[in-house]
Write an enzyme that holds these catalytic residues in place. Structure first.
Site, mmCIF file in Angstrom:
data_model
loop_
_atom_site.group_PDB
_atom_site.id
_atom_site.type_symbol
_atom_site.label_atom_id
_atom_site.label_comp_id
_atom_site.label_asym_id
_atom_site.label_seq_id
_atom_site.Cartn_x
_atom_site.Cartn_y
_atom_site.Cartn_z
ATOM 1 N N LYS A 128 0.943 -1.266 -0.099
ATOM 2 C CA LYS A 128 -0.042 0.023 0.045
ATOM 3 C C LYS A 128 0.838 1.366 0.006
ATOM 4 O O LYS A 128 1.682 1.519 1.023
ATOM 5 C CB LYS A 128 -0.689 0.204 1.326
ATOM 6 C CG LYS A 128 -1.986 0.967 1.052
ATOM 7 C CD LYS A 128 -2.552 1.407 2.415
ATOM 8 C CE LYS A 128 -2.078 2.804 2.952
ATOM 9 N NZ LYS A 128 -1.910 3.852 2.182
ATOM 10 N N GLU A 188 9.512 2.271 11.191
ATOM 11 C CA GLU A 188 10.438 3.299 11.000
ATOM 12 C C GLU A 188 9.523 4.638 11.156
ATOM 13 O O GLU A 188 8.465 4.813 10.206
ATOM 14 C CB GLU A 188 11.009 3.135 9.682
ATOM 15 C CG GLU A 188 11.763 1.883 9.515
ATOM 16 C CD GLU A 188 13.031 1.920 10.313
ATOM 17 O OE1 GLU A 188 13.501 2.849 10.828
ATOM 18 O OE2 GLU A 188 13.541 0.766 10.760
ATOM 19 N N CYS A 195 12.872 12.007 6.841
ATOM 20 C CA CYS A 195 12.825 11.588 8.066
ATOM 21 C C CYS A 195 14.354 11.841 8.861
ATOM 22 O O CYS A 195 14.515 11.915 9.711
ATOM 23 C CB CYS A 195 12.549 10.344 8.601
ATOM 24 S SG CYS A 195 13.267 8.932 7.371
ATOM 25 N N GLU A 213 8.348 16.996 15.714
ATOM 26 C CA GLU A 213 8.914 16.883 14.229
ATOM 27 C C GLU A 213 7.821 17.708 13.338
ATOM 28 O O GLU A 213 6.809 17.484 13.385
ATOM 29 C CB GLU A 213 8.727 15.713 13.524
ATOM 30 C CG GLU A 213 9.431 15.349 12.518
ATOM 31 C CD GLU A 213 9.166 13.689 12.021
ATOM 32 O OE1 GLU A 213 10.134 13.221 11.087
ATOM 33 O OE2 GLU A 213 8.078 13.116 12.380
#
Ligand SMILES: Cc1cc2nc3c(=O)[nH]c(=O)nc-3n(C[C@H](O)[C@H](O)[C@H](O)COP(=O)(O)OP(=O)(O)OC[C@H]3O[C@@H](n4cnc5c(N)ncnc54)[C@H](O)[C@@H]3O)c2cc1C
Length: 1009
Positions: free
Chosen positions: A677, A758, A792, A888
């Site tokens: 996906k 992750e 990231c 973040e």
């Protein structure tokens, strides 16, 4: 009549005679420099340490710092038996009286630098130039400090050049030509210019942009030079800038204003394989222009850099690898230059007597007067050769750098390397006393094939391949090379691919379940974030029924796929890698449109996807065989691996091909069946991966492609009893939900679900007080704003020690202000759009939060009005506990934090929930060791950007709230997709046991590999 070789030898011997009349060692300055050179030539490792120490010294502020560094570099880190008594004594003394030895050391290094730097400033340099005038030596002056990181610095540099030009013209008003003949070809005032110092944003993929920005900066300088009767030479730098420099030269000197001006020159580097073509092209251009110009022929100053860089990137090496090849090419180009003397004035930039003698002999052969060309040599080098050439009646010009030690450091290190190079002429002649006969040998002779007709191994044989690297065991693993966009052919391919992708806008992609293409009633549109009214494509949207079908298909295909031989599965990945490589430009272009990646970053993503395929295939070959655990008489115990079952792969949009392909390939090669996906924002790229795997021959049901909302089908499948493994990369919020949800056992569930998770980061880089700021600024800007900060791994907290804080902030803001923000379809764009409207709004909200928490120190003013463009933004004075320093943001927003010392820096860096990437800029070996040991990050980077992990080389992934501790692209990543199994057999019968136990047994494999 004597042969050309005979003439060369005769002239060469004459030069040597004259040189020997005024003997001077290579190490013409006695003392510190001489000792440094001698030590360096004795031991390569020590040379490295010495040059590193010399490099850091000018940036150290106190005697204490100098002495600390001295000890760190030499006392602890090196085998002290190899140190000379000189150095040992120096270190001992330094410890006892640091306040004396620090300044002495600094003085020595600065003296050494001034052996190569003709003056600190324009006034200072005049002393040297006047002295040379009495020796009949002319000058070309170069301004040190080419490493500009911003347009502010580039503009300052251009202004200094103009001042220098004025000053030199004024001071040399009454100077006349030393030879008094053909003086119109050789103006007294001669400036050497480096284009990289005039524009901070040169991108090798975009020479046109460099020309647009550089011509307006150059025109005033050229105009004034022309008025003052001066000469301007374009120096040549690294290969990446070569084409831009050549194009710029031709463009500006074809302009009406400069078309008939003969006092312009450029450098050709004979160590480059392209140099012959470039020179031919220049000469043709010169003829068409109809005005003389000049070429300085050199071998080239960046040999070490070019070879390292091309090896790192897997590129064809642009320079020759054998020294005689460069020498022979220098001679071939010398002949071309002299044969075209009617249009080009030659300057031979060499200290090599053979190269010089060859030019003299060939010019004589053609009957060219010695006043019509010149020899150019560097300040501080080969003094006796300059004198000899003057005595022989040749025209000699000295290349004289001007500037301070700190900005001149890279120049100094280039000179030190040159003087200590094993291959260099100066070392051979002046330090190793090689015979004249050997020094004057014809380089072609050295290269000539041996008697059996075999040429010595040449660079040509070491070329990197652009086909898929071998994944077979035994051979070292090779990453797929990145595309070198400095090459015009690659620029052309990318432009074509972009055009073609544009023509395919609006394409429709179906779901793929059990090999069937499935269209649903709802279509999902994927837009171009640079221009959201452009629809890149439509994808069929799956609901719960399609998710159920996909899980059933994957479950149904599992039994057969798990028993497919490992080798077949490895080959599937390799075929996928080949297709990715074949479609490389097309896929990169699609990424530019679908997720707004700049060219090089898009290409990097495809290269990484290729790497994942080849690396995991290779790892699987290593792990596939059942292996003996311990050798115990009478018992055999073998460990091997089984796949887990049905894997659900949920991938993000920021590395739309690489991360998706990495997780899918790992799951497939280990024998799991997969539902992939992709992110809704990069669904068309996801569909391309499905196409690629189908072409590679993946069986129906083994890989299924499902597009849909994460909150609907994603959540449904995560909870599903028939899903055994979830490989997820994405936000912390979703990751934690998956982690929790997968922990619940559902009715009928056979396996405990394995989650590979992750998530994000709040990555920090620390700038030490002795850091190389040229590097730290450029790498921080790249890490924070590359792909708009949407990696990231991106830098979001820059932690700066207070000694450097003001300087770092000043340069950082100027560098950010110089970045090119725009549509990444343009090759030189550094910062493009963020992925979608939701991200756009969220980041703007964070910027508002930042304004209330810290000082908004910089925000770009000009960004395109349409599209999701967020101006690169920098906050300073950020306190570690504030939201912008903890949460973040995933956008082009950087927080700068000031700390007192390294203890505090590490504490701040480690003080978040995350531990993904982290970095450190420092030249203190002790501090570097400390940060290596203490920084809480899955990937720690020293003196380089904190993004750009390479498969195999930098296994990637974090811990704490950044992830579950898995390492994509690492040796043990595949273990996450497998269950280990051990089979133990008692093979003793009445005390009788076989003598040998095989290390591997393949009985448990079905079918056998
Ligand atoms: C006045 C002047 C201006 C210069 N301007 C520039 C400039 O703008 N740009 C630039 O790049 N260089 C420039 N150089 C050249 C550079 O700085 C070196 O001085 C020059 O390459 C040394 O060559 P040589 O002929 O003096 O010495 P040599 O000892 O004969 O040659 C050394 C050179 O050979 C090459 N070489 C070394 N090892 C190998 C190998 N294994 N295989 C192949 N080739 C090898 C390298 O180019 C090395 O510098 C300039 C030099 C001078 C004198």
């Amino acid at each position: 009549m004597r042969s050309l070789q005979g003439e060369i030898e005769q002239r060469g011997r004459r030069i040597f005679e004259l040189v020997d009349k005024h003997p001077e060692s290579l190490l013409s300055k006695a003392g510190f420099y001489q000792r440094l050179m001698t030590l360096s030539m004795r031991d390569e490792q020590l040379k490295l340490q010495l040059f590193r120490f010399v490099d850091v010294l000018p940036s150290l502020r106190t005697s204490g710092e100098i002495v600390e560094h001295l000890q760190e570099y030499f006392a602890d880190a090196h085998d002290s038996r190899k140190l000379s008594e000189f150095l040992r004594a120096g270190i001992r003394l330094a410890r006892i009286v640091p306040w004396i030895s620090g300044p002495i050391l600094r003085w020595n290094v600065s003296e050494m630098a001034h052996q190569f730097i003709a003056g600190r400033n324009p006034n200072d340099v005049m002393r040297t130039l006047r002295k040379r005038r009495t020796q009949k030596i002319g000058f070309t002056v170069d301004l040190l400090g080419e490493a500009v990181v911003s347009e502010t610095e580039a503009d300052e540099y251009a202004a200094r050049y103009l001042d220098l030009l004025e000053g030199l013209a004024h001071e040399t008003k009454n100077w006349t030509d030393p030879l008094g003949k053909n003086s119109e070809l050789f103006p007294v005032v001669n400036l050497s210019v480096k284009i990289s110092a005039l524009y901070s944003q040169i991108n090798p993929a975009d020479p046109a942009d460099a020309i647009v920005h550089l011509t307006p900066k150059l025109r005033p300088l050229l105009r004034r030079a022309r008025e003052l009767g001066a000469f301007i030479n374009f120096d040549m730098e690294s290969y990446a800038h070569k084409n831009s420099t050549l194009e710029l030269f031709k463009t500006v000197f074809t302009e009406e204003e400069f078309k008939d001006w003969p006092h312009a020159g450029i450098v050709i580097q004979a160590y480059l394989r392209d140099s012959e073509t470039d020179l031919r092209d220049l000469i043709e251009w010169g003829r068409a222009r109809g005005t003389r110009f000049a070429v300085r022929l050199v071998k080239g100053a960046y040999w070490d850099y070019e070879t390292t860089k091309s090896r790192q990137n897997g590129w064809d090496c642009p320079v020759y690898l054998q020294k005689p090849e460069s020498d022979a090419n220098f001679e071939a180009l010398t002949r071309s230059l002299l044969e075209n003397e009617s249009v080009v004035t030659a300057a031979f930039g060499s200290h090599n007597v053979r190269s010089i003698a060859h030019a003299q002999a060939f010019a004589d052969e053609l009957g060219i007067d010695r006043s019509r060309f010149e020899f150019q040599l560097l300040y501080g080098m080969a003094g006796p050769i300059k004198r000899a050439l003057v005595d022989m009646g040749y025209r000699v010009r000295e290349y004289s750098p001007v500037g301070e030690l700190l900005p001149g450091m890279s120049y100094l290190v280039r000179r030190l390397l040159e003087n200590t190079s094993n291959e260099g002429f100066l070392r051979a002649k002046f330090s190793e006393n090689v015979s004249a006969e050997d020094l004057l040998r014809d380089p072609c002779e050295i290269l000539r094939p041996s008697r059996n007709g075999v040429l010595p191994p040449s660079t040509a044989t070491i070329n990197m391949t652009t086909t898929i690297p071998k994944t077979q065991l035994g051979a070292p693993y090779e990453n797929a090379p990145l595309t070198n966009f400095a090459l015009p052919e690659n620029q052309g391919k990318m432009r074509t691919a972009l055009r073609e992708q544009r023509n395919q806008f609006g394409r429709k992609v179906p779901l793929t379940i059990n090999g069937e293409k499935i269209w649903t009633d709802t279509m999902f549109s994927s837009v171009n974030p640079s221009q959201p009214d452009q629809i890149v494509g439509y994808a069929a949207e799956a609901g719960i029924p399609e998710a159920e079908r996909a899980i059933a298909a994957a479950r149904g295909a599992f039994e057969k796929w798990r028993r497919t031989s490992f080798e077949q599965r490895c080959q599937l990945l390799e075929r996928a890698a080949e297709i990715l490589e074949r479609r490389r430009f097309e896929l990169s272009a699609l990424e530019v449109f679908e997720v707004g990646k700049p060219w090089a970053q898009a290409d990097g993503d495809i290269a990484e996807a290729i790497d994942f395929c080849t690396f995991y295939a290779r790892q699987m070959r290593r792990m596939r065989r059942p292996r003996l655990t311990q050798n115990v008489p009478g018992e055999e115990s073998y460990q091997h691996y089984w796949p887990r079952g049905v894997a659900l792969v949920i991938a993000p949009w920021n590395f739309p091909m690489a991360i998706l392909c990495g997780m899918v390939s790992a799951a497939l090669v280990t024998g799991n069946t997969v539902i992939m996906k992709p992110s809704e924002q990069s669904v068309i790229i996801g569909a391309m991966l499905m196409e690629i795997y189908e072409e590679a021959g993946v069986p129906p049901g083994v890989l299924n492609f499902l597009n849909g909302k994460g909150s609907v089908i994603g959540a449904h499948m995560v909870d599903h009893k028939d899903v055994d493994l979830i490989a997820f990369t994405g936000s912390r919020e979703v990751g934690l939900r998956i982690w929790e949800s997968a922990g619940k056992t559902r009715e009928g569930q056979r396996e405990l679900k394995r989650v590979i998770c992750e998530m994000g980061g709040k990555n920090a880089m620390i700038v030490d007080s002795d850091a190389d700021l040229d590097e730290a600024i450029v790498d921080s800007i790249y890490s924070a704003f590359g792909f708009q900060g949407q990696k990231c791994s991106a830098l979001s907290r820059l932690i700066v020690l207070e000694e450097n804080y003001d300087r770092v902030v000043e340069r950082l803001l100027a560098a950010a202000a110089s970045l090119r923000v725009g549509n990444p379809e343009e090759p030189g764009i550094a910062v493009g759009p963020v992925i979608d409207e939701a991200a756009y709004r969220r980041i703007l909200e964070y910027i508002e939060v930042g304004k209330s928490e810290a000082t908004l120190a910089y925000q770009a003013k000009k960004v395109p009005p349409h599209g999701y463009f967020i101006p690169p933004t920098i906050f300073t004075g950020v306190s570690p506990s504030k939201r912008i320093a903890c949460e973040e943001i995933f956008g082009p927003v950087l927080s700068v934090l000031k700390v007192r010392n390294l203890d505090e820096a590490i504490e701040v860096a480690n003080g978040t929930d995350y531990a993904l990437t982290g970095g450190f800029f420092s030249r203190s070996p002790a501090n570097i060791e400390r940060v290596k040991a203490q920084l809480e990050a899955g990937n720690v980077y020293i003196n380089r950007p904190c993004t750009g992990a390479i498969v195999g080389r930098h296994p990637f992934g974090g811990f704490k709230m950044s992830g579950s501790g898995t390492k994509a692209g690492g040796e043990d990543y595949l273990l996450n997709f497998l269950v280990p199994r051990v089979v133990t057999e008692n093979v003793t019968r009445h005390g009788l046991a076989p003598e040998k136990t095989p290390e591997y047994r393949d009985e448990f494999l079905w079918p056998k590999a």
